[in-house]
Design an enzyme around this catalytic site. Structure first.
Site, PDB file in Angstrom:
ATOM      1  N   ALA A 188       0.824  -1.211   0.000  1.00  0.00           N
ATOM      2  CA  ALA A 188       0.000   0.000   0.000  1.00  0.00           C
ATOM      3  C   ALA A 188       0.864   1.269   0.000  1.00  0.00           C
ATOM      4  O   ALA A 188       2.092   1.207   0.074  1.00  0.00           O
ATOM      5  CB  ALA A 188      -0.934  -0.014   1.201  1.00  0.00           C
ATOM      6  N   HIS A 189       0.204   2.398  -0.045  1.00  0.00           N
ATOM      7  CA  HIS A 189       0.906   3.680  -0.138  1.00  0.00           C
ATOM      8  C   HIS A 189       1.774   3.962   1.094  1.00  0.00           C
ATOM      9  O   HIS A 189       1.387   3.670   2.203  1.00  0.00           O
ATOM     10  CB  HIS A 189      -0.037   4.856  -0.407  1.00  0.00           C
ATOM     11  CG  HIS A 189      -1.241   4.954   0.463  1.00  0.00           C
ATOM     12  ND1 HIS A 189      -2.184   5.920   0.272  1.00  0.00           N
ATOM     13  CD2 HIS A 189      -1.680   4.207   1.501  1.00  0.00           C
ATOM     14  CE1 HIS A 189      -3.134   5.782   1.160  1.00  0.00           C
ATOM     15  NE2 HIS A 189      -2.855   4.752   1.916  1.00  0.00           N
TER      16      HIS A 189
END
Lengths: 346, 346, 346
Positions: C236-237
């Site tokens: 994920a980010h």
């Protein structure tokens, strides 16, 4: 790109306090923002970062005395941040018009201002709405509809007859409209059940990267307005996902299950087939949902039970070493009591 | 497209009762079928839908008195439905011949009636069997073999030397023949172990969308006849999956594991490396299989144990609050007994 | 391709015993090697295969009396095998130069000896390092940097501004730089939080097939040197993965989590957001990590606890049927004691 801080305050419905001539030239995290940028502060765990920030201005929910620059006060800091970030965000790359290195089949209807990159394939009878963007490697099979301003990122596949609404974003590598997983046993082998339905995706949906959304056996698999899915999500045939629901990465929703409005499905959750998840229900990460969940339910674990029940059970399991000790102590005392009674009885 | 009901009955090996002049123009679910369509009824949970159906005819396992139209009686309603649906199903879209917008490398052998869409890349020395279909975005590296009538959907990648049989379907976005995950530690860092084998996929296999099937370190990763995988399945190097086995979405099978014939692996299951799953075994969804499972075993949980054992353990955990109460009650009684004995002893 | 066994011994820093004129023409598993090939033996479970092998030579950690041919003695047999296999391995297929069927945007800088296949799309302002290979279906959005000798397999997507280092391998179907999953609730609906950062992948990283690595909200998602990910991994980010860490298939790492150096994450593991995993920690397969893990920790289960604690709890749960019997036995004895005391008291 820049915006006077008073305009920014207006944009987010907030109140600007101090430095009304400040011009915002960007937005950034507390530890990365520079003196011409605005940042945001709402989580007190990050108080340290606030002290050290070089940001020129701040979005806050209440005046922060430790910060000297101008502040915009707003009830929902996160939403204000999203709005100002959207103002500064560079929009997705576009191709001017339809590339001659794309292949467009017969009987297609392309709207105004569409952006079709090289190496896009559009089958017969497709419709592409005004302002839509198709990145390289996008493949549309026959009769696909793509709505206005919708963006399909690279290597997205949309199979025959599927319908995608307006203002939809589909991230790279996602497959929409693959056959549902339907087989009937015939002796030792499996006979394919034809999957004759479609996928319909409504407006304002965002689908993550490398998702799989299968077409229905009959009728449609239906992703309703405003749904957001994370990456690597599996949505089986005939699933219906209600408005504004959220599905986190690596979750799988089995055939014919129906999620209500505003449902939250955690990462790596599995949902059984023909299961109903009521409006506003939440399912914790890695849960396995075997049975339907009522509206507003908060469930977790495998098989998923109410989160409260699961926490209680987990606490009891953690106390098993104590139970074992208490059992042993009791056994010893009971033996002693028996001995004393035996002595008394003699 | 249409078929007389008597012909339809023949096709499924069933008996037609009533309305022998009826012509079937389609097949659909009970709640969606119209008067010229046939539907099917075998699950009594859907009795309500049967009462309201507008279907003109019905597939049933025994005469249904509540339905007035013609009925085809057949032992396996689901199989009959699959067969009639296949008659009406629109086959996958095809491209007439080999598109000039595809790239075909040297020394390739293309069979009769192949369908190669624009934006397909076929490397040197590939063989494409008669009647095979390669959708846009399909990439075949050097020396790949694709069997007769096999369909590779958009953006499927098949890497060097892999072999795909006849009548295989590979759904969009799947990767076949990526390197197995093999590394050897050398101090703090990892050294790649070259993966020199291939993937072999036998006839009548169907692979879901966005699967990953890794090539073997040596020899082959082998998917045997009639296997069906759902979406987002991971199959590691040197895995062997026996005939007609089924693997549901988001499951992962680690290196060198061997599944027998007719095995059923539930969604999100993980299987350890070098594990054997016997013929006909079933593994429940989200299970983690740490050790081999005998033929016919029904296992579930993490680590997977026999399903019966897991249900018993789960029931005992659910009874822990009672255990706690019983322990407390016993402790109280033993204290009382001690007090009484102490009094007696005085 | 061939190498004298003495040279092979030198290459792996080992000692050659016997048959110094032997020429190695390949490397293979014990049960597949022929008389001109070398094999390897280090796991005594495979003693049977050793007896039957037709290999002409052997990599061993100590002289094996049962084998007649020449042997190379080396401390790390697996590493020696990897090195010799690398010598014989066929390198990835390359295209000579830049295909005229690829599309290269303006302002790109292409190094020496790059290999750009047909049907590659490279956006404006990209840099491709010397010796890099871009397979068909690779899409680079604007301003992407790809390092020297890096290989991007078919249908890999790299979005705007992402940076990939030298000697990196990205397997087919992987998406790098898709938007992080960031939304803010505004009443019932979700407002997108623009994701303005990038993904940076350092040297010697290998990313599996069909991975998703999201761009950061601000700053960068960062995969440091020597990291290896298996297939279908979600990152994920703003995640940071430390040097030489390993992430196995179908694992998901949530936003802003940070993994240290040399961390091992098992298959299908889920890691909560904003979680720290210390250097050298190991997380067992299918675990759900809710809280940070200290350096060197070995954790498993959902929620993950130390592996030792989990094994103890699992053993106690397995002993619940005994506990139940002991409770029942105690209750019976206490009733008997009460009866005896009641009798005595009378």
């Amino acid at each position: 790109m820049e915006i006077p801080i008073t305009k920014a305050a207006e944009m987010v419905g907030g109140e600007c306090v101090g430095g009304e001539n400040f011009v915002v030239k960007g937005i950034n995290a507390l530890d990365q923002a520079g003196p011409s940028e605005i940042s945001f502060f709402s989580d007190h765990r990050y108080g340290d970062r606030l002290k050290k920030t070089k940001a020129g201005a701040l979005l806050v929910s209440g005046i922060n005395e430790e910060f000297n620059g101008p502040q915009i006060i707003t009830a929902n800091v996160a939403l204000a941040y999203a709005k100002i970030a959207a103002f500064f965000a560079v929009p997705p790359t576009r191709y001017p018009g339809v590339s001659s290195d794309a292949v467009i089949g017969g009987d297609c209807r392309l709207g105004e201002d569409v952006s079709v990159f090289p190496m896009v394939y559009v089958g017969k009878g497709c419709e592409i709405g005004d302002g839509a963007t198709l990145f390289p490697g996008v493949v549309l099979d026959q009769g696909v509809k793509v709505g206005k301003r919708t963006v399909l990122y690279p290597n997205v596949t949309v199979l025959r007859g599927c319908i995608i609404g307006n203002d939809v974003i589909v991230h790279a590598g996602t497959t929409i409209g693959s056959d549902g997983f339907g087989f009937v046993r015939d002796g030792a082998s499996s006979v394919k059940v034809p999957q004759t339905g479609i996928v319909q995706i409504d407006d304002h949906v965002e689908i993550g990267a490398n998702n799989c959304i299968d077409r229905a056996a009959f009728g449609k698999t239906w992703i309703k307005e405003g749904v957001k899915t994370d990456n690597l999500v599996q949505i089986a045939h005939n699933v219906v996902i209600g408005e504004h629901s959220i599905v986190v990465a690596l979750a799988g929703i089995s055939g014919s299950s129906r999620l209500g409005r505003g449902v939250m499905i955690g990462g790596q959750v599995g949902i059984n087939d023909h299961t109903e998840i009521g409006d506003g229900a939440m399912v914790g990460p890695q849960s396995g949902v075997a049975k339907s969940i009522p509206a507003g339910g908060i469930f977790s674990g495998t098989p998923a039970v109410s989160h409260r029940t699961r926490l209680r059970n987990a606490a009891l399991v953690a106390r098993l070493p104590q139970f074992k000790e208490r059992l042993r102590g009791l056994e010893k005392k009971v033996r002693e009591l028996e001995d004393r009674l035996d002595e008394n009885g003699e």
